[in-house]
Design an enzyme around this catalytic site. Structure first.
Site, short mmCIF file in Angstrom:
data_model
loop_
_atom_site.label_atom_id
_atom_site.label_comp_id
_atom_site.label_asym_id
_atom_site.label_seq_id
_atom_site.Cartn_x
_atom_site.Cartn_y
_atom_site.Cartn_z
N GLU A 86 -12.82 5.89 6.37
CA GLU A 86 -11.89 6.34 7.39
C GLU A 86 -11.41 7.72 6.95
O GLU A 86 -11.39 8.03 5.75
CB GLU A 86 -10.68 5.39 7.48
CG GLU A 86 -11.03 4.08 8.16
CD GLU A 86 -9.79 3.32 8.64
OE1 GLU A 86 -9.78 2.93 9.81
OE2 GLU A 86 -8.86 3.12 7.84
N ALA A 87 -11.01 8.53 7.93
CA ALA A 87 -10.58 9.89 7.60
C ALA A 87 -9.43 9.87 6.58
O ALA A 87 -9.29 10.78 5.77
CB ALA A 87 -10.16 10.62 8.87
N THR A 124 -0.96 -0.79 14.08
CA THR A 124 0.05 -1.01 13.04
C THR A 124 1.45 -0.55 13.44
O THR A 124 2.40 -0.83 12.75
CB THR A 124 -0.34 -0.25 11.75
OG1 THR A 124 -0.46 1.14 12.08
CG2 THR A 124 -1.65 -0.74 11.18
N SER A 135 -1.95 1.98 18.76
CA SER A 135 -2.01 1.76 17.32
C SER A 135 -2.02 0.26 17.05
O SER A 135 -1.41 -0.51 17.78
CB SER A 135 -0.78 2.39 16.66
OG SER A 135 -0.56 1.80 15.40
N ASP A 149 -3.24 6.20 -3.08
CA ASP A 149 -2.07 5.60 -2.44
C ASP A 149 -1.49 4.52 -3.37
O ASP A 149 -1.97 4.32 -4.49
CB ASP A 149 -2.40 5.07 -1.04
CG ASP A 149 -3.27 3.84 -1.06
OD1 ASP A 149 -3.91 3.58 -2.09
OD2 ASP A 149 -3.33 3.12 -0.04
N ASP A 178 -1.54 1.36 -3.78
CA ASP A 178 -2.32 0.28 -4.38
C ASP A 178 -3.73 0.74 -4.75
O ASP A 178 -4.60 -0.08 -5.04
CB ASP A 178 -2.37 -0.95 -3.46
CG ASP A 178 -3.02 -0.66 -2.13
OD1 ASP A 178 -3.06 0.52 -1.73
OD2 ASP A 178 -3.49 -1.60 -1.47
N ARG A 215 -1.63 6.41 20.09
CA ARG A 215 -2.06 7.63 19.40
C ARG A 215 -2.96 8.46 20.32
O ARG A 215 -3.79 7.91 21.05
CB ARG A 215 -2.85 7.30 18.14
CG ARG A 215 -2.06 6.56 17.10
CD ARG A 215 -2.77 6.62 15.74
NE ARG A 215 -2.27 5.56 14.87
CZ ARG A 215 -1.10 5.59 14.23
NH1 ARG A 215 -0.29 6.63 14.38
NH2 ARG A 215 -0.73 4.60 13.46
N SER A 232 0.80 -1.22 0.00
CA SER A 232 0.00 0.00 0.00
C SER A 232 0.84 1.28 0.00
O SER A 232 1.63 1.50 -0.91
CB SER A 232 -0.93 -0.06 1.21
OG SER A 232 -1.83 1.00 1.20
P1 NG1 Z 1 -3.54 2.39 13.57
O1 NG1 Z 1 -2.05 2.35 13.44
O2 NG1 Z 1 -4.15 1.20 14.25
O3 NG1 Z 1 -3.98 3.71 14.14
C1 NG1 Z 1 -3.72 3.06 10.98
C2 NG1 Z 1 -4.74 4.12 10.62
C3 NG1 Z 1 -6.04 3.43 10.28
C4 NG1 Z 1 -5.85 2.36 9.20
C5 NG1 Z 1 -4.70 1.44 9.56
C6 NG1 Z 1 -4.30 0.53 8.41
C7 NG1 Z 1 -5.01 6.34 11.64
C8 NG1 Z 1 -5.23 7.10 12.88
N1 NG1 Z 1 -4.97 5.01 11.78
O4 NG1 Z 1 -4.18 2.34 12.09
O5 NG1 Z 1 -6.97 4.39 9.87
O6 NG1 Z 1 -5.63 2.95 7.96
O7 NG1 Z 1 -3.52 2.17 9.89
O8 NG1 Z 1 -5.17 -0.52 8.28
O9 NG1 Z 1 -4.89 6.90 10.55
ZN ZN Z 2 -3.75 1.15 0.20
#
Ligand code: NG1
Ligand code: ZN
Length: 587
Positions: free
Chosen positions: A390-391, A521, A519, A294, A296, A526, A79
Site C-alpha cells: 500500500e502507498a 476506518t 473510508s 509505525d 507496531d 476519501r 499500530s
Molecule cells: P481507509 O480508512 O479505508 O481508507 C486506511 C488506509 C489504508 C489502510 C487502512 C488500515 C489510506 C488511503 N487508507 O484505510 O491504506 O492502511 O487504513 O487498514 O491510506
Molecule cells: Zn502498523
C-alpha cells in the site's frame, strides 16, 4: 442463525466459565454503537476494550479447535494510533489475517449484551462450525509497548482459560514477529518449517538471509531509522546484534518506549506519510537516507532532503517498484524468466506514475485491489512472485511454494546465474511471507540499494510521481457511497448519477484521475486525485470534494442532527478513531 437452539448436552464447562467471564469483564455500555472487526481488527480507546479482549480469547480458542488444533495468534496493538488507544487482531495458522467469515463472529461476540447472550453465541458457533470441544486449543500472543497492554492481557487470558486453551505469552513483539511465530509454530513438524519458534529464530533467519544477500556488497552510508517510540526500537536493536558487522550502519532515533505518551507522536511512518514531512527532530544532511516505522513495525517509508531542504518521500509505491525491479532482474539473470510469473499488486491510491513504471519500464503485470492489505495479499498469492504494497508503506513480497521449488531445483549454467540464484533464495528468506514487516522490508531495501549501488537520489529518479492530493469529506452517511464491484473502488454506483458527474469534471484535466470511496476506518469519504499539473490537481480535487459535500447536505435535516449528536457521543466515548487526516498528497 435465528432458529438455532443451544445444545446443553455438551459438557457445559466452558459455557459456564464464559458466562462468568462476562461478570468479571463487563461490557462497556456503548449505546447503539456496535464494535466492528475491521481491517485493523478491534481498535479504540484502551479503557473500552477489556470485555472485547475476553471475547477474543474465546473466539481464538474456537478458531484453534476448528483449525485442527493449530495455533492461533493474537496481536495486541493499535499500530500508528495514539498511545491511549489499543487494539487486537487474530492471526490464522499460516500467519495470515483471520479468515473473513470469522470476522463477523468475532464482532458478534464482542457485541454480546450479557453473559447469557455471549454463552449462546458461543454455543451457536460451536454448532455452526461443528467444533469438537474436546480437541486441544492453542494460542500465542504478544503486544506492542502500550501501557494498557498488560491489563488487557489479563482479560484475554481469562477468555483463554475459560475455554481450556493452552497459551504462550511472547511479551513484547512487533506485529510481523507474532505472525512469524504463528507460522513457525504450525510448520514445526512439516518438511520445511518456516523458522525456529522463538524471537531469536526470527533474528537468525533474517540475519542469515541478509548476510547471504550482501555477500559481495555493502551499504552505501548509514540509514537512520525513526522507530516511532514503539516496539520496533528494542526489536531493531536486538536484530542489529545478529547482523554482520561493517555491512550496514543503522542509526536509531525515537526509541523512547518508556515514555508511553510519545508513541507515534510527531514521528513514525504514518506521520511522515500523511504530513508529507520528516519528523521535527530530523537532522539529516542532503541525501541522507532516513526511514520511519509505525508503532507496531509493520509499515515503513523512506525519505530524505534534497538540496534546499526539500522533503522527498519514498513510500510504499517506491519500495514496491524498487523490489520488483530488483527481483525481476534476479529472475532473468538466474535463467528463470520463462518459468516465473511476477506481478505487482497495488490499490487505487498508488501513484499512476508507479503503475506506468511497472508496466512500461519493468514490463510487469500490475493488479489493483480494494484497500486493505488482506486484499492485496490474496491477489499477490496467485502469482509465482507477488510484490504488494500500500502507498502507506505496508507490504511484502510473496513467493509461492511452486516458485520456491523452482528456485531451489534450478541448476545454474554460469557463475553469474549462480550468484543471482543465491541472492534470490536469500530474499525469499529475508522477506516476511506472512505480512508486511518493517524490519524485513528495511533490510530488503538496503540489499537492493547496495546491489544497485544507488543512493536515494537514483531511487527517486526512477520515475516522477504525478502531482496528487488526498482529501477527506465528512459526510452524513458514508454507507451511501458504494463502489462498483470489480473496479477496485475506482467507480461509485451510489449515490446514483454521481460517478457521471465526477467523470465529466475529471475529463477536463490532462492525465486526470480521481476517485471517491468511503473510508473503512473513519466515518468519512476519501477523495483521491492526480493530474499532470499541481494546479489542476488542486482544482479537480476541490471540485469533486465540493460535489460530495453538496450531495451529502441534501440529507434530511432531522437525520443530520441525530447523526451529529451520535457522532459527539461516540467521540466522547472514544469509539471514533482513525488515522490522522492526510492534508496533502504524496508528491
Ligand atoms: P481507509 O480508512 O479505508 O481508507 C486506511 C488506509 C489504508 C489502510 C487502512 C488500515 C489510506 C488511503 N487508507 O484505510 O491504506 O492502511 O487504513 O487498514 O491510506
Ligand atoms: Zn502498523
Amino acid at each position: 442463525m435465528a432458529n438455532w437452539e443451544p445444545n446443553w448436552d455438551a459438557n457445559g464447562k466452558y459455557e459456564l466459565a464464559i458466562e462468568k467471564g462476562f461478570a468479571d469483564y463487563p461490557r462497556v455500555d456503548t449505546k447503539d454503537k456496535q464494535f466492528t472487526y475491521g481491517t485493523a481488527g478491534f481498535r479504540m480507546r484502551a479503557d473500552l476494550l477489556d470485555f472485547v479482549f475476553f471475547t477474543v480469547g474465546v473466539i481464538a480458542s474456537l478458531r484453534s479447535r476448528k483449525m485442527s488444533s493449530n495455533t492461533i495468534g493474537v496481536m495486541i496493538t493499535a499500530s500508528h494510533n495514539k498511545a491511549e488507544d489499543n487494539g487486537v487482531k487474530l492471526v490464522d495458522p499460516m500467519g495470515e489475517m483471520l479468515s473473513q467469515d470469522w470476522e463477523v463472529w468475532a464482532a458478534s461476540f464482542a457485541n454480546a449484551r450479557n453473559g447469557t447472550q455471549l454463552k449462546n453465541q458461543y454455543m451457536q458457533a460451536v454448532a455452526q462450525w461443528k467444533i469438537d470441544q474436546k480437541k486441544d486449543a492453542y494460542v500465542i500472543f504478544a503486544r506492542d509497548t502500550r501501557p494498557s497492554g498488560a491489563r488487557l492481557v489479563k482479560a484475554l487470558v481469562a477468555g483463554l482459560e475459560a475455554t481450556g486453551t493452552k497459551y504462550v505469552d511472547f511479551g513484547y513483539a512487533t506485529t510481523p514477529q507474532l505472525h512469524y511465530l504463528v507460522r513457525s509454530t504450525n510448520t514445526q513438524d512439516q518438511p520445511e518449517p518456516y523458522g525456529e519458534v522463538s524471537e531469536e529464530g526470527y533474528y537468525k533467519k533474517l540475519s542469515q538471509a541478509f548476510t547471504t544477500a550482501m555477500r559481495y556488497t555493502k551499504a552505501n552510508g548509514p540509514v537512520t531509522v525513526d522507530c516511532a517510540n514503539g516496539v520496533g526500537a528494542p526489536k531493531l536493536k536486538e536484530l542489529m546484534k545478529y547482523l554482520p558487522k561493517d555491512v550496514l550502519d543503522i542509526k536509531i532515533v525515537n526509541d523512547k518506549i518508556e515514555q508511553a505518551d510519545i508513541l507515534n507522536e510527531k514521528c513514525g511512518a504514518d506521520f511522515v506519510k500523511t504530513q508529507q514531512r520528516a519528523p521535527p527532530d530530523f537532522d539529516g544532511k542532503a541525501y541522507d537516507r532516513w526511514c520511519s516505522l509505525d508503532g507496531d513495525a509493520d509499515r515503513i517509508v523512506y525519505y530524505f532532503h534534497s538540496e534546499g531542504s526539500q522533503f522527498k518521500l519514498l513510500d510504499g509505491d517506491r519500495i514496491a517498484t524498487l523490489a520488483a525491479s530488483f527481483i525481476g532482474d534476479l529472475v532473468r539473470k538466474s535463467g528463470l524468466e520463462e518459468s516465473m510469473k511476477l506481478a505487482v499488486v497495488q490499490t487505487a491510491y498508488a501513484n499512476g506514475a508507479s503503475t506506468r513504471y511497472c508496466e512500461q519500464n519493468l514490463k510487469l503485470k500490475v493488479e489493483c485491489t480494494p484497500t486493505g492489505v488482506k486484499h492485496l495479499h490474496h491477489v499477490a498469492a496467485r502469482y509465482d512472485i507477488g510484490v504488494y504494497f500500500e502507498a502507506n508503506g505496508h507490504g511484502t513480497v510473496l513467493f509461492s511454494s511452486r516458485a520456491l521449488k523452482t528456485i531451489h531445483r534450478h541448476e545454474p549454467q554460469s557463475p553469474a546465474q549462480l550468484e543471482a540464484l543465491e541472492t534470490l533464495k536469500a530474499l525469499a528468506d529475508l522477506i516476511n511471507q506472512t505480512v508486511g514487516d518493517a524490519l524485513s522490508d528495511l533490510l530488503l531495501v538496503e540489499v537492493v540499494l547496495a546491489h544497485k549501488e544507488w543512493t536515494v537520489k537514483e531511487w527517486l529518479a526512477t520515475y516522477n510521481d504525478l502531482p496528487n492530493k488526498l482529501a477527506k469529506v465528512n459526510v452524513n452517511d458514508r454507507n451511501v457511497y458504494r463502489t462498483v464491484e470489480s473496479t477496485a473502488e475506482r467507480k461509485l454506483e451510489s449515490p446514483p448519477g454521481i460517478q457521471q458527474k465526477i467523470d465529466e469534471m475529471v475529463n477536463k484535466y490532462k492525465d486526470g484521475r480521481c476517485f471517491v470511496r468511503a473510508s473503512g476506518t473513519e466515518d468519512a469519504v476519501r477523495v483521491y486525485g492526480e493530474a499532470a499539473e499541481v494546479y489542476d490537481v488542486e482544482d479537480m480535487v476541490g471540485k469533486v470534494t465540493e460535489l460530495i459535500s453538496s450531495q451529502s447536505s441534501r440529507d434530511i435535516e432531522p437525520r443530520l442532527v441525530r447523526r451529529e449528536e451520535r457522532r459527539t457521543q461516540e467521540e466522547e466515548m472514544g469509539l471514533r478513531r482513525g488515522p490522522r487526516d492526510p492534508p496533502f498528497g504524496n508528491q
